[in-house]
Design an enzyme around this catalytic site. Structure first.
Site, PDB file in Angstrom:
ATOM      1  N   CYS A   2     -21.524  39.823  -6.274  1.00  9.52           N
ATOM      2  CA  CYS A   2     -22.429  40.337  -5.264  1.00  9.52           C
ATOM      3  C   CYS A   2     -22.208  39.636  -4.082  1.00  9.52           C
ATOM      4  O   CYS A   2     -21.873  38.428  -3.897  1.00  9.52           O
ATOM      5  CB  CYS A   2     -23.972  40.429  -5.763  1.00  9.52           C
ATOM      6  N   ARG A  27     -17.152  42.440  -2.398  1.00 13.55           N
ATOM      7  CA  ARG A  27     -17.463  41.670  -3.575  1.00 13.55           C
ATOM      8  C   ARG A  27     -18.328  42.489  -4.409  1.00 13.55           C
ATOM      9  O   ARG A  27     -18.704  41.887  -5.350  1.00 13.55           O
ATOM     10  CB  ARG A  27     -18.642  40.650  -2.958  1.00 13.55           C
ATOM     11  N   TRP A  76     -22.921  44.170  -7.339  1.00  8.10           N
ATOM     12  CA  TRP A  76     -21.866  44.392  -8.493  1.00  8.10           C
ATOM     13  C   TRP A  76     -22.636  44.239  -9.791  1.00  8.10           C
ATOM     14  O   TRP A  76     -23.183  43.185 -10.180  1.00  8.10           O
ATOM     15  CB  TRP A  76     -20.748  43.688  -8.519  1.00  8.10           C
ATOM     16  N   ASN A 102     -27.166  36.520  -6.340  1.00  4.84           N
ATOM     17  CA  ASN A 102     -25.957  36.694  -6.797  1.00  4.84           C
ATOM     18  C   ASN A 102     -25.875  35.682  -7.861  1.00  4.84           C
ATOM     19  O   ASN A 102     -26.211  34.474  -7.739  1.00  4.84           O
ATOM     20  CB  ASN A 102     -24.925  36.306  -5.796  1.00  4.84           C
ATOM     21  N   GLY A 103     -25.318  36.207  -9.127  1.00  5.67           N
ATOM     22  CA  GLY A 103     -25.309  35.398 -10.261  1.00  5.67           C
ATOM     23  C   GLY A 103     -26.041  35.941 -11.516  1.00  5.67           C
ATOM     24  O   GLY A 103     -26.256  37.055 -11.482  1.00  5.67           O
ATOM     25  N   GLU A 484       2.140  41.265 -13.764  1.00  8.72           N
ATOM     26  CA  GLU A 484       1.568  41.417 -12.442  1.00  8.72           C
ATOM     27  C   GLU A 484       1.749  42.824 -11.743  1.00  8.72           C
ATOM     28  O   GLU A 484       0.845  43.567 -11.426  1.00  8.72           O
ATOM     29  CB  GLU A 484       2.159  40.524 -11.234  1.00  8.72           C
ATOM     30  N   LYS A 488      -1.340  45.439 -11.043  1.00 10.06           N
ATOM     31  CA  LYS A 488      -1.411  46.132  -9.806  1.00 10.06           C
ATOM     32  C   LYS A 488      -1.771  47.657 -10.010  1.00 10.06           C
ATOM     33  O   LYS A 488      -2.549  48.261  -9.437  1.00 10.06           O
ATOM     34  CB  LYS A 488      -0.261  45.873  -8.863  1.00 10.06           C
ATOM     35  N   GLU A 491      -4.820  48.727 -11.986  1.00 12.99           N
ATOM     36  CA  GLU A 491      -6.177  48.282 -11.469  1.00 12.99           C
ATOM     37  C   GLU A 491      -6.640  49.158 -10.037  1.00 12.99           C
ATOM     38  O   GLU A 491      -7.781  49.524  -9.820  1.00 12.99           O
ATOM     39  CB  GLU A 491      -6.560  46.730 -11.028  1.00 12.99           C
ATOM     40  N   HIS A 507      10.250  45.591 -31.581  1.00 15.38           N
ATOM     41  CA  HIS A 507       9.495  44.972 -32.721  1.00 15.38           C
ATOM     42  C   HIS A 507       8.173  46.022 -32.645  1.00 15.38           C
ATOM     43  O   HIS A 507       7.109  45.459 -33.168  1.00 15.38           O
ATOM     44  CB  HIS A 507       9.137  43.595 -32.400  1.00 15.38           C
ATOM     45  N   LYS A 607     -14.289  41.586  -6.170  1.00 14.20           N
ATOM     46  CA  LYS A 607     -13.138  40.687  -5.885  1.00 14.20           C
ATOM     47  C   LYS A 607     -13.409  39.265  -6.299  1.00 14.20           C
ATOM     48  O   LYS A 607     -12.257  38.356  -6.852  1.00 14.20           O
ATOM     49  CB  LYS A 607     -13.247  40.459  -4.133  1.00 14.20           C
TER      50      LYS A 607
HETATM   51  C1  F6R Z   1      -6.049  41.532  -9.564  1.00 11.18           C
HETATM   52  C2  F6R Z   1      -7.091  40.310  -9.213  1.00 11.18           C
HETATM   53  C3  F6R Z   1      -7.682  39.403 -10.295  1.00 11.18           C
HETATM   54  C4  F6R Z   1      -7.982  38.006  -9.878  1.00 11.18           C
HETATM   55  C5  F6R Z   1      -8.716  37.128 -10.749  1.00 11.18           C
HETATM   56  C6  F6R Z   1      -8.988  35.598 -10.535  1.00 11.18           C
HETATM   57  O1  F6R Z   1      -5.399  41.937  -8.477  1.00 11.18           O
HETATM   58  O2  F6R Z   1      -7.197  39.950  -7.865  1.00 11.18           O
HETATM   59  O3  F6R Z   1      -7.027  39.577 -11.564  1.00 11.18           O
HETATM   60  O4  F6R Z   1      -6.685  37.386  -9.595  1.00 11.18           O
HETATM   61  O5  F6R Z   1     -10.013  37.772 -11.009  1.00 11.18           O
HETATM   62  O6  F6R Z   1      -9.452  35.615  -9.290  1.00 11.18           O
HETATM   63  P1  F6R Z   1      -9.337  34.329  -8.546  1.00 11.18           P
HETATM   64  O7  F6R Z   1      -8.013  33.975  -8.153  1.00 11.18           O
HETATM   65  O8  F6R Z   1     -10.230  34.509  -7.175  1.00 11.18           O
HETATM   66  O9  F6R Z   1      -9.928  33.188  -9.377  1.00 11.18           O
END
Ligand code: F6R
Length: 612
Positions: A2, A27, A76, A102-103, A484, A488, A491, A507, A607
């Site tokens: 949040c 966030r 969130w 937040n938490g 990756e 991408k 998500e 396999h 995020k």
């Molecule tokens: C995907 C993405 C997440 C972060 C993950 C770790 O696009 O952004 O998978 O990489 O939540 O976040 P950080 O790097 O902030 O620890």
């Protein structure tokens, strides 16, 4: 997860809070709310399910909230579905106390039962409401609100960043922190709290980071901070280097696209200051040569895309250093009784520096005696502060939920760390060292050429945007890169996608390949190019359509095999993924665009994952 913002000053609080929340919306964005307090009007609260624009619309239809002190929240959801009642701020039964949180409060059930027995009625399903109700319960009105705050904090288990208002002391804003980010902003006749600096950068760049256990009392004239025993604390001030435009879209349709395009510049920021006369220089590292010699094993610990950086790092670091490197998901590592000791170098990789699992993994590794080196983007974040050494990526603020420029800069920095250590330990062939460092300087320019043309990706997106499932395959670095690319895509576009080591296809997975299946085949890794070609032929002969990514020098050959061929400029092997990731980001971006997805704020995501 949040986002929290708080303000006390001489101008109306509501516009400042809304502006701050707008910048924090990445966030969490399932609901939003603000509370403003004044002596005449008491607490005035507006909150609702949905994006911030819904809250703004609601506020436009009513008289302005009166008051120059307030708190705001963008949510969130963890406990309680996203709805108006569960949105923050939460108010105590008497209407005297409002909080944003937040938490997660882990013992909220126990506290709720205690208060229910005392006759307190709850409105929401959240864990957070207990904080407001408990505070009201302890605050008899005769003493300082701060006494009650300390009383409450002593009973809370879990993580919190808190903003607190009380009608009895309407000129004060109180903040507290434990295991969730919160910073203080010092303005001219105004003071702020925020989950991160983007929320307040338009007002001040003078900030201090709250530590666990600290409580802050904010008035327009200044901020007093106390530790968990209520002793005054002198805070170190930090000046935020980047300006407000870095956290704005600046004409781009999406933050994600802007951040993809910013990657060359971000890489320059990461690389240039650390490359002097062909040598990697890591002044920030607090490690002697003797320390370096001590390390027998390296752990790369992270979550999500940062973990994918670790996957790539394993190949490069083992190649340079000839030391065993383990890549660990922080959420697993923290509970796995890892075999870390004082001969272990533990590299924690995190854009936000606040990811709870990564933080917990760091603490676990530290308790076992490991040396903690973090690679972090957000300056002053919790992971950075708890590490023995920090390498900052200096990518600037990353706002889109899907990471791009942070990933790229983490990757470059991890490679530089490997080069640095290998050079110091005399483990790398000088010719390879010179070749890689030489190419590092060219990397931003080469990436610019990759990003120069987006037509191909738009075309591919128009052709493949309605697929239900996409496979990514590759070997070695290309396998790690595929992880990756697949993340991408899924998500932001919500297309199911999987990434496999190409050698694993036979396999099991190859049974899923049928006429028309889309396979993204990564074939940039030169030593295994022929093997990659064989895998492409295998899936094609079962009807797959193949979008292949290779280097310029293999274009001609690939064009004869793949359905579509994408290329990146040639470079030294360890740096190939730094170029290869950009086409995958653009591919995911344009597919999500075609599908009409909310690219910067994908569903169910946020995020900064500060809950477990
Ligand atoms: C995907 C993405 C997440 C972060 C993950 C770790 O696009 O952004 O998978 O990489 O939540 O976040 P950080 O790097 O902030 O620890």
């Amino acid at each position: 997860m949040c986002g929290i913002v708080g303000f006390t000053g001489s101008s109306p609080a509501a516009p400042v809070l809304l502006d701050g929340l707008e910048r924090l919306e990445y966030r969490g964005y399932d609901s939003a709310g603000i509370a403003v307090v004044s002596r005449e009007k008491g607490l005035q609260i507006q909150k609702c399910k949905g994006r911030l624009r819904t809250l703004r619309q609601r506020l436009e239809g009513i008289p302005p909230l009166e008051g120059t002190v307030g708190i705001g929240h963008t949510r969130w959801a963890t406990h309680g579905e996203p709805n108006d009642v569960n949105s923050h701020p939460h108010v105590s039964q008497s209407g005297r106390v409002a909080i944003v949180h937040n938490g997660i409060i882990e013992n909220y059930v126990e506290i709720k039962e205690f208060l229910l027995h005392k006759g307190v009625r709850f409105r929401s399903d959240t864990d957070s409401e207990v904080i407001a109700q408990l505070l009201d319960y302890y605050f008899t009105g005769s003493e300082d609100v701060l006494d009650a705050v300390y009383h409450v904090l002593a009973r809370l288990e879990g993580a919190y960043a808190l903003g607190i208002l009380c009608t009895d002391e309407p000129e004060r804003l109180i903040a507290a922190r434990k295991d969730a980010p919160l910073l203080l902003g010092y303005g001219e006749g105004e003071s702020f709290i925020a989950s991160d600096a983007t929320a307040i950068i338009a007002h001040t760049r003078d900030v201090a980071y709250m530590e666990d256990g600290e409580v802050a009392v904010l008035t327009p004239d200044g901020i007093s901070v106390f530790d968990q025993y209520r002793r005054p604390v002198e805070k170190a001030h930090h000046f935020i280097q980047w300006d407000v435009s870095a956290a704005e879209k600046g004409g781009y349709a999406h933050f994600m696209f802007k951040e993809i395009m910013e990657q060359p510049e971000a890489l320059r920021q990461t690389i240039s200051p650390r490359l002097r006369n062909g040598e990697v220089v890591l002044d920030e590292l607090d490690l002697t040569d003797e320390d370096l010699r001590r390390f027998q094993r390296i752990y790369l610990v992270a979550c999500g895309s940062s973990y994918h950086v670790g996957m790539l790092g394993k190949y490069n670091l083992e190649r340079f250093l000839r030391l065993p490197v383990e890549v660990c998901l922080a959420s697993e590592f923290r509970y796995s009784a890892p075999l870390v000791d004082e001969r272990s170098l533990v590299v924690v990789i995190s854009q936000s520096g606040e990811t709870l699992d990564s933080m917990a993994a760091l603490r676990e590794a530290r308790s076992q005696g490991g040396y903690i080196l973090s690679i972090v983007n957000v300056v002053g974040s919790s992971i950075a502060r708890e590490s023995d050494s920090v390498l900052y990526t200096w990518a600037g603020p990353e706002i889109a939920v899907a990471t791009t420029k942070a990933y790229s800069t983490q990757l470059a920095l991890l490679t530089m760390l490997g080069l640095y250590m290998a050079r110091k330990l005399g483990r790398i062939d000088p010719a390879e060292y010179a070749a890689v460092t030489g190419e590092l300087t060219l990397l931003p320019g080469k990436l610019e050429t990759v990003l120069a043309g987006t037509d191909t990706y738009q075309y591919l997106a128009s052709r493949y945007f309605n697929r239900d499932c996409v496979f990514f395959i590759g070997r070695n670095l290309d396998y790690a890169l595929g992880l990756e690319g697949s993340l991408k895509l899924k998500e932001i576009s919500y297309i199911h996608s999987e990434s496999y080591a190409a050698g694993e296809l036979k396999h099991g997975t190859i049974s899923l390949i049928e006429p028309g299946t889309l396979v993204v085949a990564l074939a940039t890794y030169e030593p295994l190019f022929d093997k990659a070609v064989s895998n492409i032929v295998e899936v094609k002969s079962r009807g797959a359509e193949v979008v292949a990514l290779t280097t310029e020098s293999h274009r001609e050959r690939m064009e004869k095999i793949a359905t579509h061929t994408l290329t990146i400029p040639d470079t030294v092997t360890p740096l190939l993924p730094n170029l290869g990731v950009a086409p995958l980001q653009l591919f995911a971006y344009y597919i999500a665009l075609q599908r009409g997805c909310d690219i910067d704020k994908p569903k169910n995501l946020a995020k900064s994952v500060t809950v477990e």
